[in-house]
Enzyme design. Structure first.
Site, PDB file in Angstrom:
ATOM      1  N   ASN A  60       0.825  -1.211   0.000  1.00 41.54           N
ATOM      2  CA  ASN A  60       0.000   0.000   0.000  1.00 41.54           C
ATOM      3  C   ASN A  60       0.866   1.271   0.000  1.00 41.54           C
ATOM      4  O   ASN A  60       2.072   1.209   0.211  1.00 41.54           O
ATOM      5  CB  ASN A  60      -0.917  -0.023   1.231  1.00 41.54           C
ATOM      6  CG  ASN A  60      -2.018   0.999   1.148  1.00 41.54           C
ATOM      7  OD1 ASN A  60      -2.427   1.418   0.065  1.00 41.54           O
ATOM      8  ND2 ASN A  60      -2.518   1.428   2.291  1.00 41.54           N
ATOM      9  N   SER A  75       5.898 -20.699  48.638  1.00 43.16           N
ATOM     10  CA  SER A  75       4.795 -20.750  47.659  1.00 43.16           C
ATOM     11  C   SER A  75       4.206 -19.362  47.455  1.00 43.16           C
ATOM     12  O   SER A  75       3.094 -19.080  47.897  1.00 43.16           O
ATOM     13  CB  SER A  75       3.729 -21.755  48.092  1.00 43.16           C
ATOM     14  OG  SER A  75       3.362 -21.621  49.439  1.00 43.16           O
TER      15      SER A  75
END
Length: 619
Positions: free
Chosen positions: A150, A526
C-alpha cells in the site's frame, strides 16, 4: 439487488503493522463496490471533516474505526466486520488491529478466514509485525495470502520498490507453506488497483485486488474430511424427542449412518436429521442440524460424534502451537481452563518446548512466553478430550486457554498431535483405598500448607506441630522447601517458572501422601496465589488447610536466619521473594498465624486445635 444465494462466500482478514492502511483499504473497497448507503456516505463526509486525515477527501478508515478511542488515536483496536458483495461473490471482511498489544484481536479475526490480506507500507517494507502476522496466519491454517503493498503513491509508484518487497515476502511465504501468494501494488486512499486497474502502474500486469478475490479458489475441503459433529446442546423439548444440536465440523452424514461417541466409543445409528425446514436426507460440513439417534446412549454437551472407522484422537496430553495473549507471562505448570469446541476442562502447560522467533522462525529456548509470543508447548488436561490435529481440521483442532481467576482468554492453540492416547492409559483401582488406610491410623488425611516469607517461621512451626501430633499417635510427614530442593526438585532454580513447577511437584507428592492416609505438613514460601489454589484443587476431597505464617517483611528481614535477605539486598541473590520477586499473601487462609504477637508454642497449639476441631485426629 442481493446476489443470488448460490454465489460463493469468501471470508477475509486484513492484517499488518499499524498505520499500513487496513481500515482505509476496506473503506475504499466498500465504496468502490457500492456497498455504502447514502446516509453512510453523509456520515462519512461529516466524520472525515471532524476526525479525518485526508484533507478534503473521504477518510475511508472512519467507516470501520467505530470505537471513540480509535477515532481519536487513528488506530484500530477492536475487530470490525463488514459485509459486501459483487456480482460474482459475497464477502465477509475482518479489519484487525496492527498494534502489537492487540495481536490477540488479530488472531481472533483470522481464526475463521479463508484468505488474508497482509498490508505493507511501501515506504517501510516488511516489519516485525508483518512477520508475526504472517506466522499467525499460517498457524491458523490460512493458505491464501494477498500481499497488498500500500501507499505506492508515496514512493512514486516505483516498480523496483514493489518487486523488492514482493520478493522478500515470497521467500517467507514459501517457508510458511502458503498455497497462493498474490502481490498487488495499491494506493488504498486513491483506489489504485483496488477495484480498477491503475494508470500509475502500467508495469503491473496482475489482477486488481477485487478481481483476485472474486476468482480465488478456496473451495473448502471440510466436506471431504471424516464426519465430525460437536454436540452443542441436547435438544429435548418434550419426553418424546431427544436430539443433539450442533454444526458439522467436517464430512457428511446421512440418515442410517453408523456413528460413535469419540470419548466413550458407544455406537448408534442416525435415525433422523432435523433442520428448521424439516427432516433432511443428509448434511455436510457447515450445516447446523439436530441429529436423532436410533437408541438411547449417554451423550452430553461437548461430546464429539464420529464414524466408527475414522474416530478422532482422544487424549489427555498433546503437543500444540500456542499464541500467548495474556498480560502475565505463560508459566509451565500453572493451571488454566481449556475450551476446545464445546469441551471445557482444566489444563496445564507441562512443558514449553521452544518459542518461535517471529522474524526468522528460529526455535528459541524458553521457560515462559510473554504477550504475543508464539511457542510450541505440551498440554495436559484433567480429563481426556476428543480432537483432530489442526492441520486436518481447524474446528476440532483448535482451543483457547482461559485464566481461572480473571476469566480472560489468554491463549489460542492449534493442536499438532497427541502425546499419548488416553484410551490406552487407565487409572488402576486397588482394594486398599485412602479411607481404609486412614481408618487403620485412626485419623483422617489432611494437608497443612504453611506459606509465608523466608524467615517467617514456617518450618519451625510445622516442626512443633508434627512433634505434638506424633505425641498424640498421629501418622505424619513434613515436606520442607529446602529439603525437597536437595532431591526431588534439585534441578529447579528460582525463576517464576521454576517456582511454579516446584509447587506442582510438591503438591503431587502431598496428594500421594494424603492418599496414604497421612497428615502432611507442607512448608514452602509458595509465593503465588495461583499455585496455592492449584495445590488445593489437586487434593480433591483431602482436607486442605492453608496456614498463613503472617510475618511482616521487616521482621522477617531482621531475623534473616540464613543471611539470605542480606545477600538479596546486596544483589548477590536474584529473584528473592519479598525483595525482587513478589509474594502474594493469602486472601482467605483457613488459619492466620501472627508470629509477632504470639510465641511459637501457642501458634503450634492453634494448628493442632484446628485439626481436632475438624475431626481429623480421631480418638
Amino acid at each position: 439487488m442481493l446476489p443470488a444465494p448460490e454465489i460463493s462466500q469468501l471470508r477475509i482478514v486484513t492484517c499488518g503493522s499499524v498505520d499500513d492502511g487496513k481500515s482505509t483499504l476496506i473503506g475504499r473497497i466498500l465504496h468502490d463496490c457500492q456497498a455504502l448507503l447514502d446516509d453512510q456516505v453523509e456520515v462519512l463526509k461529516r466524520d472525515s471533516a471532524t476526525h479525518g486525515t485526508a484533507g478534503d477527501d473521504f477518510d475511508f478508515a472512519l467507516l470501520l474505526d467505530g470505537l471513540e478511542a480509535e477515532r481519536e488515536q487513528g488506530i484500530t483496536i477492536d475487530v470490525a466486520y463488514r459485509y459486501f458483495a459483487t456480482p460474482k461473490r459475497r464477502f465477509i471482511v475482518a479489519d484487525t488491529p496492527g498494534h502489537v498489544q492487540y495481536t490477540r484481536n488479530m488472531a481472533t479475526g483470522a481464526s475463521t478466514a479463508d484468505v488474508a490480506i497482509l498490508l505493507v507500507d511501501a515506504r517501510k517494507g516488511l516489519l516485525e509485525q508483518t512477520f508475526r502476522h504472517a506466522r499467525i496466519v499460517s498457524l491458523l491454517g490460512i493458505r491464501h495470502v494477498v500481499l497488498a503493498v500500500n501507499k505506492m503513491d508515496l514512493v512514486g509508484f516505483d516498480q523496483a520498490r514493489f518487486e523488492d518487497i514482493a520478493a522478500e515476502f515470497m521467500a517467507l511465504g514459501h517457508e510458511l507453506a502458503f498455497k497462493t501468494i498474490q502481490p498487488v501494488p495499491l494506493c488504498a486512499r486513491g483506489g489504485d488497483n483496488v477495484a480498477a486497474a491503475s494508470p500509475h502502474t502500467p508495469w503491473y500486469g496482475g489482477p486488481t485486488l477485487i478481481g483476485h478475490l472474486e476468482s480465488l479458489d478456496v473451495t473448502s475441503m471440510r466436506a471431504e474430511l471424516p464426519f465430525r459433529f460437536p454436540v452443542q446442546w441436547v435438544n429435548r423439548p418434550d419426553a418424546d424427542f431427544r436430539g443433539f444440536a450442533g454444526t458439522l465440523a467436517g464430512g457428511r452424514v446421512s440418515a442410517g449412518d453408523d456413528i460413535v461417541v469419540a470419548n466413550s466409543g458407544k455406537p448408534a445409528k442416525i435415525a433422523r436429521i432435523v433442520s428448521f425446514d424439516g427432516d433432511l436426507e443428509g448434511a455436510e460440513a457447515g450445516d447446523a442440524v439436530t441429529l436423532v439417534l436410533d437408541r438411547e446412549i449417554d451423550i452430553s454437551r461437548g461430546d464429539l460424534l464420529c464414524p466408527p472407522g475414522a474416530r478422532s484422537h482422544v487424549a489427555d496430553q498433546f503437543s500444540a502451537h500456542l499464541v500467548w495473549m495474556g498480560e502475565e507471562d505463560l508459566l509451565a505448570s500453572r493451571r488454566y481452563r481449556l475450551k476446545a469446541g464445546r469441551q471445557s476442562v482444566s489444563a496445564t502447560i507441562t512443558d514449553i518446548k521452544h518459542a518461535v522467533d517471529v522474524s526468522s522462525g528460529q526455535k528459541l529456548a524458553a521457560k515462559s512466553l510473554g504477550l504475543n509470543a508464539i511457542g510450541v508447548v505440551n498440554v495436559s488436561t484433567a480429563q481426556p478430550i476428543a480432537f483432530d490435529p489442526y492441520a486436518e481440521n481447524r474446528v476440532t483442532g483448535s482451543f483457547i486457554l482461559i485464566d481461572r481467576f480473571t476469566n480472560q482468554t489468554v491463549g489460542a492453540g492449534m493442536i499438532d498431535f497427541p502425546l499419548r492416547r488416553a484410551l490406552n492409559v487407565h487409572l488402576q483401582d486397588f482394594a486398599i483405598d485412602r479411607d481404609a488406610r486412614a481408618r487403620l491410623k485412626d485419623q483422617k488425611p489432611a494437608v497443612l500448607w504453611f506459606t509465608g516469607l523466608s524467615g517467617a517461621g514456617k518450618s519451625t512451626i510445622a516442626d512443633r506441630v508434627e512433634k505434638r501430633l506424633f505425641a498424640l499417635g498421629a501418622h505424619t510427614y513434613t515436606l520442607d522447601g529446602d529439603n525437597v530442593r536437595h532431591g526431588l526438585n534439585r534441578d529447579l532454580g528460582f525463576t517464576d517458572a521454576d517456582r511454579v513447577e516446584n509447587i506442582r511437584r510438591v503438591a503431587e507428592v502431598a496428594k500421594l501422601m494424603g492418599d496414604a492416609g497421612l497428615i502432611v505438613m507442607v512448608s514452602f514460601i509458595s509465593p503465588f496465589r495461583a499455585e496455592r489454589r492449584m495445590a488445593r484443587d489437586m487434593m480433591g476431597d483431602i482436607d486442605f488447610i492453608e496456614v498463613h505464617v503472617a510475618t511482616p517483611l521487616k521482621v522477617a528481614e531482621e531475623r534473616d536466619p540464613k543471611g539470605l535477605y542480606a545477600k538479596a539486598r546486596s544483589g548477590q541473590l536474584k529473584n528473592f521473594t519479598g525483595i525482587d520477586s513478589p509474594y502474594e499473601p493469602p486472601e482467605n487462609a483457613e488459619l492466620v498465624l501472627d508470629t509477632v504477637g504470639n510465641d511459637l508454642d501457642t501458634l503450634a497449639d492453634m494448628v493442632v486445635d484446628t485439626l481436632r476441631n475438624r475431626g481429623l485426629l480421631g480418638n
